[in-house]
Each structure stands twice: as structure tokens, then as C-alpha cells.
Write a protein that holds these residues in place. Structure first.
Motif, PDB file in Angstrom:
ATOM      1  N   TYR B  33     -15.969 -23.054 -16.510  1.00 24.72           N
ATOM      2  CA  TYR B  33     -14.973 -23.987 -15.976  1.00 24.72           C
ATOM      3  C   TYR B  33     -15.547 -24.869 -14.866  1.00 24.72           C
ATOM      4  O   TYR B  33     -15.024 -25.931 -14.577  1.00 24.72           O
ATOM      5  CB  TYR B  33     -13.713 -23.236 -15.493  1.00 24.72           C
ATOM      6  N   LEU B  34     -16.682 -24.394 -14.254  1.00 26.83           N
ATOM      7  CA  LEU B  34     -17.318 -25.252 -13.246  1.00 26.83           C
ATOM      8  C   LEU B  34     -18.098 -26.380 -13.904  1.00 26.83           C
ATOM      9  O   LEU B  34     -18.096 -27.521 -13.434  1.00 26.83           O
ATOM     10  CB  LEU B  34     -18.262 -24.426 -12.375  1.00 26.83           C
ATOM     11  N   LEU B  35     -18.803 -26.045 -14.975  1.00 28.60           N
ATOM     12  CA  LEU B  35     -19.605 -27.052 -15.663  1.00 28.60           C
ATOM     13  C   LEU B  35     -19.571 -26.773 -17.153  1.00 28.60           C
ATOM     14  O   LEU B  35     -20.406 -26.035 -17.676  1.00 28.60           O
ATOM     15  CB  LEU B  35     -21.056 -27.027 -15.142  1.00 28.60           C
ATOM     16  N   PRO B  36     -18.598 -27.337 -17.867  1.00 26.54           N
ATOM     17  CA  PRO B  36     -18.522 -27.092 -19.309  1.00 26.54           C
ATOM     18  C   PRO B  36     -19.636 -27.855 -20.027  1.00 26.54           C
ATOM     19  O   PRO B  36     -19.938 -28.980 -19.658  1.00 26.54           O
ATOM     20  CB  PRO B  36     -17.150 -27.662 -19.692  1.00 26.54           C
ATOM     21  N   MET B 208      -5.275 -35.302 -16.726  1.00 25.62           N
ATOM     22  CA  MET B 208      -6.464 -34.700 -16.122  1.00 25.62           C
ATOM     23  C   MET B 208      -6.068 -33.666 -15.071  1.00 25.62           C
ATOM     24  O   MET B 208      -6.653 -32.582 -14.994  1.00 25.62           O
ATOM     25  CB  MET B 208      -7.347 -35.778 -15.490  1.00 25.62           C
ATOM     26  N   SER B 212      -6.904 -29.719 -15.218  1.00 25.75           N
ATOM     27  CA  SER B 212      -7.704 -29.042 -14.191  1.00 25.75           C
ATOM     28  C   SER B 212      -6.920 -27.869 -13.603  1.00 25.75           C
ATOM     29  O   SER B 212      -7.503 -26.853 -13.226  1.00 25.75           O
ATOM     30  CB  SER B 212      -8.142 -30.029 -13.100  1.00 25.75           C
ATOM     31  N   LEU B 215      -7.689 -25.026 -15.549  1.00 23.86           N
ATOM     32  CA  LEU B 215      -9.142 -24.835 -15.570  1.00 23.86           C
ATOM     33  C   LEU B 215      -9.770 -25.254 -16.905  1.00 23.86           C
ATOM     34  O   LEU B 215     -10.825 -24.760 -17.295  1.00 23.86           O
ATOM     35  CB  LEU B 215      -9.507 -23.369 -15.278  1.00 23.86           C
ATOM     36  N   SER B 217     -11.739 -27.534 -17.964  1.00 26.66           N
ATOM     37  CA  SER B 217     -12.542 -28.655 -17.462  1.00 26.66           C
ATOM     38  C   SER B 217     -13.134 -29.496 -18.578  1.00 26.66           C
ATOM     39  O   SER B 217     -13.455 -30.661 -18.365  1.00 26.66           O
ATOM     40  CB  SER B 217     -13.625 -28.186 -16.508  1.00 26.66           C
ATOM     41  N   ASN B 218     -13.296 -28.935 -19.783  1.00 26.27           N
ATOM     42  CA  ASN B 218     -13.807 -29.802 -20.865  1.00 26.27           C
ATOM     43  C   ASN B 218     -12.785 -30.875 -21.219  1.00 26.27           C
ATOM     44  O   ASN B 218     -13.148 -31.998 -21.590  1.00 26.27           O
ATOM     45  CB  ASN B 218     -14.223 -28.983 -22.094  1.00 26.27           C
ATOM     46  N   VAL B 220     -10.786 -32.256 -18.974  1.00 27.61           N
ATOM     47  CA  VAL B 220     -10.954 -33.240 -17.892  1.00 27.61           C
ATOM     48  C   VAL B 220     -12.092 -34.195 -18.232  1.00 27.61           C
ATOM     49  O   VAL B 220     -11.961 -35.419 -18.149  1.00 27.61           O
ATOM     50  CB  VAL B 220     -11.232 -32.528 -16.548  1.00 27.61           C
ATOM     51  N   ILE B 221     -13.223 -33.593 -18.646  1.00 27.11           N
ATOM     52  CA  ILE B 221     -14.383 -34.439 -18.965  1.00 27.11           C
ATOM     53  C   ILE B 221     -14.086 -35.340 -20.155  1.00 27.11           C
ATOM     54  O   ILE B 221     -14.485 -36.503 -20.185  1.00 27.11           O
ATOM     55  CB  ILE B 221     -15.620 -33.561 -19.215  1.00 27.11           C
TER      56      ILE B 221
END
Ligand SMILES: Nc1ncnc2c1ncn2[C@@H]1O[C@H](COP(=O)(O)OP(=O)(O)OP(=O)(O)O)[C@@H](O)[C@H]1O
Ligand SMILES: [Mg+2]
Lengths: 256, 250
Positions: B33-36, B208, B212, B215, B217-218, B220-221
Motif C-alpha cells: 500500500y506504500l508503493l504498489p 482518489m 486512499s 489503502l 493505492s494502486n 490512486v495511482i
């Protein structure tokens, strides 16, 4: 003969800081109907400024300009060839030439003809659809000439129109201009730095000195035009005007 | 550089970036979830489209973006041109513009809500502010920079009335500047669109924040890339139109 341009005690001044910078004062210049007058003088004396005030692009500071061009809705009373070509970069060559035709009362077909005719005259037939950036400096200058001729003006003001051209093109255009002038009875006030050109073209040459600008001298050119390019008399006349200009320049440097 | 080389290098840059990102994301150094990893984004897109969310959000954002863009551009160019043409108006706005201009568009959010409620109008209003100022100042500068000699030429050939000069010289002469202001506004608008939606107006920004919170995050991206895509397409189309209008430029 009747005067078509007459300035009476004309003065022009530009605002400078809180005051005025007076370029000339008490200037009395006239051009007769059908006359070809050339104007030579020191650089910065005020030749372009004089043409601009005659064309009513800047106001007189004192005195007045009287124009006596017959009213005719199919032509413009006055047109100007500027010292820099000053084409509108967003107009194609043909549209630049027709800039002054928008407001005059002739059929569209005639306007188109005039554009083609003037283009041919300046040696650029077929260039209608080019953009100005696609032209050389001398070609742009010639479009500026075509733009002024297209409105068939009674009075033609020309500010060093042939300055940027090669000798052959220049000679050709000088003769074309003389022909048009004779055929259409225009009155022309023509500024040049080239004294031979001034004496070759003019009925009368005016010599403008500066600080403040004033007419130092005028020369009536009493040599037949077909005798001009090389006759003794013509060359003597050229020398005389050159001597006058040198004297005016010496005076100008001395006082400035 | 040949243009094929250029394209190749640009593609290498982008693909390289994605590969490095993928590598780091899969290395296990960070929680997903920090960096998908970017490879999870297509799946997110498919699921958002299947559920009908993506289309709704994109259309909603596009709608108030367009309204804000048109409003800000028309007012900005119109007033900027006016100010440049009339010295008295120019003097009148000088201090006023200095006071109002530094206020960031987002600082207007409270007033947008008070005046318009939580509505699309509020979002369009906020988006229009940034676009307005860009166009106001570029249009003013563009008109002031029009070659005075060309105005003189037009007058010498009989175009002496103000409307004629405006049409024949001032607007065409200012067109390159005005168009580059419009283009800058096109990008500026996307920057505020997300923020303008954060307080609950439907659109990409709202989605978004929602994602978030979960969580995801993908997701969001995914929407970050969606904005990039929308901006890229609108800018590309704009440049095509701009090139057409300015065909007279070297
Ligand atoms: N718009 C202006 N504002 C202020 N001063 C000006 C302006 N235009 C011209 N001048 C000044 O007026 C004087 C005459 O300029 P002008 O352009 O008429 O000279 P000119 O005789 O045509 O010179 P050249 O032969 O170099 O073309 C110059 O000293 C110039 O600095
Ligand atoms: Mg001059």
C-alpha cells in the motif's frame, strides 16, 4: 500649377520626459500636382517624420498639412511605402498587398487584378500565397511597394523604397516607377540616401538639414529624363547636390 | 538528433522508470500500500471500468474542468486585452491585481462553498481562478507587445477605426501570446481539478481520497495516470490547433 501637398509652418515634436523634442519647425514644403519631388538629407534629420505627418500618422505640433487630392472612391488619396517593409506576418503576400483595398470601392475581381499586376510589376508574380517569413528582405520591401501601388494613390510617399535592393533590380524599379508616375499622373514625394537616384527621379530635389530640420536648398533638375543616366549635365547636378549635402552634414556635426 | 532516435530515447526513459519502480515495489522493502507495483494498475483500471466508476469520475471532472477552463480563459483573455488597450483601466487595475493575484486558487475554497455550496459550480469556480490569472497577464502582455509600426501601417492604409485596428492588427499580433497563455491555463486547470474535488464534489479527486482511505493505492495511482492522460490528450489537440492558427510563424 496647383499644390497637392503643402505644409504651412509645420512643426513636429515627440514627447520626451516632461517636455518635447522638436524635430523641425516652420517647415514649408510643397509638391505640385503631378510633380516628382525627391528628398535627401542627413540621417536622423526628420525625413521619415515629415512623411508620417503628411500621411496623418502623427499630428503636427504646430502649423498644418494641406492635401488637395481629388475625391475618388476607387483609389486612396495617399499611400506610403515605409522605410522598413512592415508586412503583417499573419497575412499572405497577396493579402498584404490588398491591405489598402479593403476600404475602396472597386469590384473584387478588380482588386485581384491589382494584386496580380503590382506583384508582376515588382518582379514577384506568383508569390500571392507565400507567407512574409518566406521572403528575403528585398522581396519584402518590394511587397511594401506593391501594397502602396495597389491602391492607385494620387499622392505616393516613398521612404527609401529601393534601399535594400541590388543595383539591377533598383534600376528596373526606378524606371517602372517613372513610367507609372507618367501614366497615372501621380504626385510623388520620395526619400532617398542615394543622390544619383534623387537627381535621376526628381523634378526637384529637396535637401533637408537638421537640428532643427529645415530645407537647406532645393535643386530644379532641368535635364531631360532620357538624358539623365550619363549626360554631363546630369553628373554636374549630382555633384552639386552632393556638395550641398556634405556642407549640411559638416554644419550638422559642428553644431551637434 | 533524428526524430526516430528521439522517440526511442523517450520510450526508454519511460519504460526504464516503470521497470525500476516495479523492481523496488516487488523487492519487499515497502508494504504494497506504500508503493504498489505499476503492473497492478491495469487490473485496477479494468475493475474501475467494470464497476462504472472510472467513466463517471472522468466525465464529472472533465465537466467542471471544461466549465472552469472556458470561464477563466474567456474572462482572463477578455479583461487582459481590455486592460492593455486602455491606459486608464490599466492604471485602475494595477494595485487591485497585485492584491488579488497572489491568493492561491485553493484559498478560495471556503468562499466557493459559502457562495455555491458543495456543487460543481464551486469546483468550476476554483478551477477558473488559476486559469483566469494566467490568461489575464499573458493576454495583457501580448497586446502591449504588438508592433506599433504595424498599427501605423494599418492606419496608413485606411484602417483607422478602433474595431478595424483590433481585428486587423492587435488580435492577430497578440494571437501567439494569447494562445500560449491558453495552453498554460490548460495545464494549470488540471492541477487544481483534484484539489477542487477534495471537499466532496464528485470527480477524480474525490475518488482518489476515497481509495486512499481504503489503502487501495494502486487505484490512486490509476487516477494519477488518468489525469496525466487527459492532460496529454488535451495538450496535444491544443498544439495541433495552435499550429494551424499560427501557420504564418516561421
Ligand atoms: N517615435 C519617435 N519618438 C521620439 N523620437 C523620434 C520618433 N521617431 C523619430 N524620432 C526622432 O526624430 C528624428 C528624426 O527621425 P526620422 O526617422 O524622421 O529621421 P530620418 O531623416 O528619416 O533618418 P534616416 O535617414 O536615418 O531614416 C530622430 O532624431 C529620431 O530620434
Ligand atoms: Mg527615415
Amino acid at each position: 500649377m496647383a499644390k497637392i501637398i503643402e505644409t504651412q509652418d509645420l512643426a513636429v515634436a515627440f514627447a520626451e520626459g516632461d517636455g518635447h523634442n522638436i524635430i523641425f519647425r516652420h517647415l514649408n514644403v510643397s509638391v505640385e500636382k503631378g510633380e516628382f519631388v525627391t528628398l535627401v538629407g542627413v540621417s536622423g534629420a526628420g525625413k521619415s517624420t515629415l512623411l508620417r505627418v503628411i500621411a496623418d500618422l502623427i499630428p503636427p505640433y504646430e502649423g498644418s498639412v494641406k492635401l488637395d487630392a481629388a475625391h475618388d472612391p476607387t483609389r486612396r488619396p495617399i499611400a506610403m511605402v515605409f522605410q522598413a517593409a512592415l508586412l503583417m506576418p499573419w497575412r499572405k503576400v497577396g493579402d498584404n498587398i490588398s491591405l489598402g483595398l479593403d476600404g475602396i470601392d472597386v469590384p473584387a475581381a478588380v482588386k485581384k487584378e491589382r494584386v496580380e499586376w503590382t506583384l508582376e510589376l515588382v518582379g514577384l508574380a506568383g508569390y500571392e500565397d507565400r507567407w512574409p517569413y518566406q521572403l528575403s528582405g528585398g522581396q519584402r520591401q518590394r511587397i511594401g511597394i506593391a501594397r502602396a501601388l495597389a491602391v492607385d494613390p494620387a499622392i505616393l510617399l516613398m521612404d527609401e523604397p529601393f534601399g535594400a535592393l541590388d543595383a539591377i533590380t533598383r534600376t528596373g524599379l526606378q524606371d517602372e516607377l517613372l513610367r507609372i508616375w507618367q501614366e497615372t499622373h501621380k504626385s510623388i514625394l520620395f526619400v532617398t540616401h542615394d543622390i544619383e537616384e534623387a537627381v535621376y527621379l526628381g523634378d526637384r530635389v529637396l535637401l533637408l538639414g537638421d537640428k532643427p530640420a529645415h530645407i537647406v536648398n532645393e535643386y530644379h533638375i532641368n535635364v531631360d529624363r532620357d538624358q539623365r543616366r550619363e549626360s554631363e549635365q546630369f553628373l554636374l547636378m549630382v555633384d552639386e547636390v552632393k556638395a550641398g549635402l556634405l556642407a549640411a552634414m559638416a554644419l550638422s556635426n559642428g553644431s551637434g | 538528433m533524428k526524430s526516430s532516435t528521439r522517440y526511442f530515447l523517450s520510450a526508454v526513459g519511460l519504460v526504464g522508470f516503470l521497470l525500476i519502480w516495479e523492481g523496488i515495489a516487488r523487492s519487499g522493502l515497502f508494504a504494497t500500500y506504500l508503493l504498489p507495483p505499476p503492473s497492478t494498475i491495469p487490473a485496477a483500471l479494468i475493475s474501475e471500468i467494470r464497476e462504472g466508476i472510472w467513466q463517471v469520475m472522468v466525465v464529472a471532472s472533465l465537466r467542471h474542468y471544461s466549465v472552469g477552463f472556458v470561464l477563466g480563459s474567456v474572462l482572463g483573455v477578455g479583461l487582459g486585452v481590455m486592460v492593455a488597450l486602455f491606459p486608464r483601466i490599466e492604471a485602475g487595475q494595477a494595485w487591485l491585481a497585485r492584491v488579488l493575484r497572489p491568493i492561491p486558487p485553493l484559498a478560495w475554497i471556503p468562499f466557493a462553498i459559502i457562495w455555491f455550496g458543495i456543487t460543481e459550480t464551486a469546483a468550476a469556480f476554483i478551477i477558473s481562478i488559476g486559469i483566469f490569472w494566467i490568461n489575464y497577464f499573458t493576454a495583457m502582455g501580448a497586446v502591449q507587445a504588438v508592433d506599433k509600426d504595424l498599427i501605423e501601417v494599418a492606419r496608413a492604409f485606411g484602417h483607422r477605426s478602433f474595431p478595424a485596428l483590433l481585428r486587423k492588427v492587435i488580435l492577430p499580433g497578440a494571437a501567439p501570446g494569447i494562445l500560449s497563455g491558453l495552453r498554460a491555463g490548460l495545464g494549470q486547470g488540471w492541477m487544481t481539478v483534484v484539489a477542487a474535488e477534495l471537499f466532496g464534489i464528485q470527480g477524480i479527486g474525490q475518488r482518489m481520497i476515497e481509495a486512499s482511505g481504503l489503502l487501495a493505492s494502486n487505484v490512486v495511482i490509476l487516477y494519477m495516470f488518468s489525469i496525466a492522460l487527459l492532460y496529454g490528450v488535451s495538450d496535444y489537440v491544443f498544439v495541433l490547433v495552435q499550429k494551424r492558427i499560427l501557420a504564418w510563424q516561421r
